[in-house]
Scaffold this active site. Structure first.
Site, PDB file in Angstrom:
ATOM      1  N   MET A 300      25.325  28.177   3.917  1.00 41.44           N
ATOM      2  CA  MET A 300      24.252  28.329   2.949  1.00 41.44           C
ATOM      3  C   MET A 300      23.483  29.633   3.166  1.00 41.44           C
ATOM      4  SD  MET A 300      23.238  27.214   0.340  1.00 41.44           S
ATOM      5  CE  MET A 300      23.043  25.683  -0.439  1.00 41.44           C
ATOM      6  N   GLU A 378      19.242  20.622   8.452  1.00 38.63           N
ATOM      7  CA  GLU A 378      18.301  19.730   7.749  1.00 38.63           C
ATOM      8  C   GLU A 378      17.657  18.741   8.728  1.00 38.63           C
ATOM      9  OE1 GLU A 378      17.379  20.856   4.579  1.00 38.63           O
ATOM     10  OE2 GLU A 378      17.943  19.000   3.603  1.00 38.63           O
ATOM     11  N   LYS A 383      13.124  22.700  11.363  1.00 40.40           N
ATOM     12  CA  LYS A 383      12.543  23.506  10.276  1.00 40.40           C
ATOM     13  C   LYS A 383      11.093  23.856  10.597  1.00 40.40           C
ATOM     14  CE  LYS A 383      15.610  22.225   6.577  1.00 40.40           C
ATOM     15  NZ  LYS A 383      16.364  23.283   5.939  1.00 40.40           N
ATOM     16  N   SER A 405      17.332  20.538   0.951  1.00 40.83           N
ATOM     17  CA  SER A 405      17.770  19.816  -0.239  1.00 40.83           C
ATOM     18  C   SER A 405      17.258  18.383  -0.248  1.00 40.83           C
ATOM     19  CB  SER A 405      19.292  19.866  -0.382  1.00 40.83           C
ATOM     20  OG  SER A 405      19.915  19.700   0.848  1.00 40.83           O
ATOM     21  N   HIS A 426      15.647  25.883  -3.653  1.00 36.34           N
ATOM     22  CA  HIS A 426      16.864  25.125  -3.349  1.00 36.34           C
ATOM     23  C   HIS A 426      18.070  25.748  -4.039  1.00 36.34           C
ATOM     24  CE1 HIS A 426      19.263  21.148  -3.689  1.00 36.34           C
ATOM     25  NE2 HIS A 426      19.636  21.855  -2.647  1.00 36.34           N
ATOM     26  N   GLU A 438      16.744  25.493  -7.856  1.00 36.71           N
ATOM     27  CA  GLU A 438      15.608  24.582  -8.039  1.00 36.71           C
ATOM     28  C   GLU A 438      14.415  25.180  -7.302  1.00 36.71           C
ATOM     29  OE1 GLU A 438      17.157  20.014  -8.660  1.00 36.71           O
ATOM     30  OE2 GLU A 438      17.072  20.740  -6.619  1.00 36.71           O
ATOM     31  N   ASN A 476      20.007  16.304  -6.916  1.00 34.37           N
ATOM     32  CA  ASN A 476      20.610  15.375  -5.965  1.00 34.37           C
ATOM     33  C   ASN A 476      20.132  13.942  -6.209  1.00 34.37           C
ATOM     34  OD1 ASN A 476      22.316  17.134  -4.723  1.00 34.37           O
ATOM     35  ND2 ASN A 476      20.860  17.734  -3.126  1.00 34.37           N
TER      36      ASN A 476
END
Ligand code: 3H9
Length: 647
Positions: A300, A378, A383, A405, A426, A438, A476
């Site tokens: 990513m 994630e 984070k 996400s 996102h 997003e 999602n």
């Protein structure tokens, strides 16, 4: 002020079209061109006419806003015929884009000259229609059948130099277009005039050519109607007299204009154009974006860094240690190498993209960065630690973004100084390819930060959609409901392969189960397990049963299907039937159309809930998310449009 004005340069008249923003052929413009022909034909001092446009582009086409309404005279085919039939030859002087009806007007002119950098094309199939003012009939007469087939069935515009090589334009000019076109017109008057397009001969390439084209266009078009209808128009144009072919094209155009597919594609056309500048941003000004940082060089992070480089921004890529950084830089190199292999980049361009990335393991390298996007694992603790570091090293006005996400951006930003600069951005994988972005503000995100998110999307050429905070945001969250509904069908006895075939039949490239096998079942499984561990009541899914049986998708040789080694073709699996047997009971049989209706209905129902909660701001935003992030067929307009239209 009139949308058409006339000036004289000696014996050359210059007709200027000025109908912002893109000189679309609304009624007033059609009338203005109609009248200009009469005025100039009647003027004995005029020997030739240059047709040129003010503003950013030549005529960009028919006014798509008029398509839902009854046609009003003068009709465009008549305007084009009238220009072609003018006593004085017209020269179209093209800058920007001559598209659709705009290019058809240019085809009515005796000559076409284009500024280098301009493009011409017939993009109507992208709107679910065919050219309706002689594009399919005159194009083969100026450029041959093969070029016309290419132009009208793909809808892709071509640049000036290629257009000249194809015979679509007579000359490519640089410098002052008006002066160049006037000089071209004067020179053209010195030689015998070429035939008008409608009178030029055209060669039929023969039955084998048409059969081959039909097969190729049908393969590409999947469920879309317009490309094959456009091909039929070109074939007619090559095999029938001009007037008969024109009538055939017009009938096809009018038939398709009222179709569901055209309505869906118009809906998407306007939704896409409205998305980058939503009205609710008001006067908020985006902050300057001169450079960017990316935290994390995995799939990513590298994809995001590549997207930033494609937009010309210098990038600092941060990883936790030298080894991870080397992997991240290799990931980036692989992306650009792929661009070279696919012919999208020259080796020099790829090298320049790579050279614009500096790697670092120390956040101090971000001291003067305008925007930093975090794309690490994630996990909330990881984070938060990243943002604590960013707060220490970045400028106080730098925009700090998370690419999460599923996690709650408010929790990620907890304790951050200047929380107004924090936002969720996102991206979708591969981030340098997928168009959707997003944009997820928190309650504390400042209007300028939000505006910067949209400005970034514009710079990257992405479709931005604002989403509120909930698990999975817009896309999602709908995906979860879609998958659950697909599993519910399997629980009531519908074959897995039938569900996938139904969704492919609807227009998706893949069904929900094939797609999970490709992406891996384990990520969603781990999320559910995480939620269960945190005490949430998450019911056991069929996917859970498969992962527990060691079936995580193609990467483990099987998921919902079996795969032969080295082969991506899904095969029905006896083992899956065995694992899932405990959960399956026989229910009513459903045909494929009913399966697709059920699943799209579920997507739309979740979309309604999302709207009611204020998570999405409009139904068309949801449609854009599904089309650009999840492969919903564009020509169906998205789940909200599709369901609303069915009533
Ligand atoms: C056709 O011609 C049928 C004929 O064969 C037969 C007729 C009988 N109509 O894209 P942008 C608006 S079908 C109305 O951001 P850019 C757009 O909504 C047509 N409005 O600009 C936006 O409005 P707002 C075939 C149109 O500089 C504003 O213009 N032609 C139309 O990035 C700016 O648009 C096409 O499909 C239209 N045709 O790109 C060409 N086009 O500011 C479609 C644009 O209120 N257009 N608007 O949001 C384009 O591809 C791009 O607009 C263009 C400029 C490349 C020209």
């Amino acid at each position: 002020m009139s949308v058409v004005s006339i000036e004289r340069e000696g014996e050359i008249a210059v007709v200027t079209v000025d109908n912002p923003p893109v000189n679309a052929l609304g009624q007033a413009l059609r009338q203005g061109l109609w009248d200009a022909v009469a005025t100039l034909d009647a003027d004995p001092d005029v020997r030739a006419v240059v047709l040129i446009c003010a503003g950013r582009t030549f005529i960009a086409g028919a006014d798509v806003r008029e398509f839902g309404k009854p046609p009003v005279e003068p009709h465009l085919p008549d305007v084009v015929n009238r220009i072609e039939g003018a006593v004085k030859p017209w020269v179209a002087a093209i800058h920007g884009s001559a598209l659709g009806g705009g290019f058809e007007v240019a085809l009515g002119c005796r000559f076409r000259v284009a500024l280098d950098g301009a493009s011409v094309g017939l993009p109507e199939v992208g709107l679910g229609i065919v050219p309706g003012a002689s594009g399919t009939v005159r194009t083969p007469r100026v450029a041959g059948a093969a070029a016309a087939v290419d132009l009208v069935t793909t809808g892709k515009p071509v640049k000036a130099a290629k257009a000249q090589a194809m015979g679509l334009v007579d000359a490519v000019l640089s410098g002052d277009l008006r002066e160049g076109a006037i000089a071209f017109a004067r020179a053209a008057l010195e030689a015998p005039l070429s035939l008008p397009a409608s009178e030029r001969p055209v060669t039929d390439p023969g039955a084998a050519f048409w059969a081959e084209q039909q097969a190729a266009v049908a393969r590409r078009a999947k469920g879309e109607a317009a490309p094959l209808r456009a091909l039929a128009c070109v074939q007619k144009a090559v095999q029938a007299p001009f007037a008969e072919a024109l009538a055939f094209e017009r009938a096809t155009f009018l038939d398709l204009r009222g179709s569901d597919q055209a309505a869906a594609l118009r809906h998407v056309f306007f939704a896409e154009r409205a998305a980058p500048r939503p009205a609710h941003l008001g006067e908020a000004k985006p902050l300057p974006l001169r450079n960017a940082g990316v935290i994390g060089g995995g799939t990513m992070g590298a994809g995001i860094a590549a997207a930033l480089r494609d937009a010309g921004l210098p990038v600092v890529l941060i990883e936790r240690d030298a080894e991870a950084l080397a992997r991240g830089l290799t990931n980036l190199q692989t992306i650009f190498d792929g661009g070279v292999k696919r012919g999208k980049l020259t080796p020099e361009q790829a090298a320049a993209r790579v050279a614009g990335v500096s790697g670092a393991t120390d956040y101090a390298a971000l001291a003067d960065t305008d925007l930093v996007i975090e794309a690490v694992f994630e996990e909330i603790g990881v984070k938060r630690a990243v943002f604590a570091d960013l707060a220490r090293h970045c400028r106080a006005d730098a925009v700090l973004a998370t690419n999460t996400s599923y996690l709650d951006p408010r929790a990620i930003a907890e304790g951050l100084a200047n929380p107004g600069r924090f936002i969720g951005l996102h991206f979708f994988s591969p981030a340098n390819v997928m168009k959707l972005l997003e944009i997820v503000p928190t309650p504390e995100t400042a209007p300028e930060t939000l505006a910067t998110g949209f400005a970034l999307a514009r710079a990257l050429g992405k479709i931005p959609v604002q989403a509120g905070i909930c698990e999975g945001f817009i896309g999602n969250r709908i995906l979860k409901r879609y998958r659950a509904a697909a599993e519910a069908l399997v629980r009531q006895g519908v074959a897995i392969a039938e569900v996938d075939a139904a969704m492919r039949g609807f227009g998706f490239a893949m069904g929900p189960f094939e797609a999970q096998d490709l992406g891996g079942l384990d990520i969603a499984f781990l999320q559910r397990e995480g939620a269960r561990a945190a005490g949430q009541d998450v019911p056991e899914t069929l996917g859970d049963l498969l992962v527990r049986a060691g079936r995580k998708g193609q990467k483990t040789g099987g998921g919902w299907y079996d795969y032969a080694p080295g082969d991506r073709k899904p095969q029905a699996s006896a083992r899956v039937a065995e694992v899932l047997a405990v959960a399956i009971t026989a229910g009513p049989a459903l045909d494929r159309a009913a399966i697709a209706e059920r699943l799209v209905g579920e997507m739309a129902a979740e979309g309604e809930a999302i709207l009611a909660e204020g998570i999405a701001l409009s139904p068309s935003d949801i449609d854009l998310v599904e089309i650009h992030g999840y492969g919903f067929p564009r020509w169906r307009g998205g789940p909200m449009h599709y369901t609303a239209r069915k009533g």
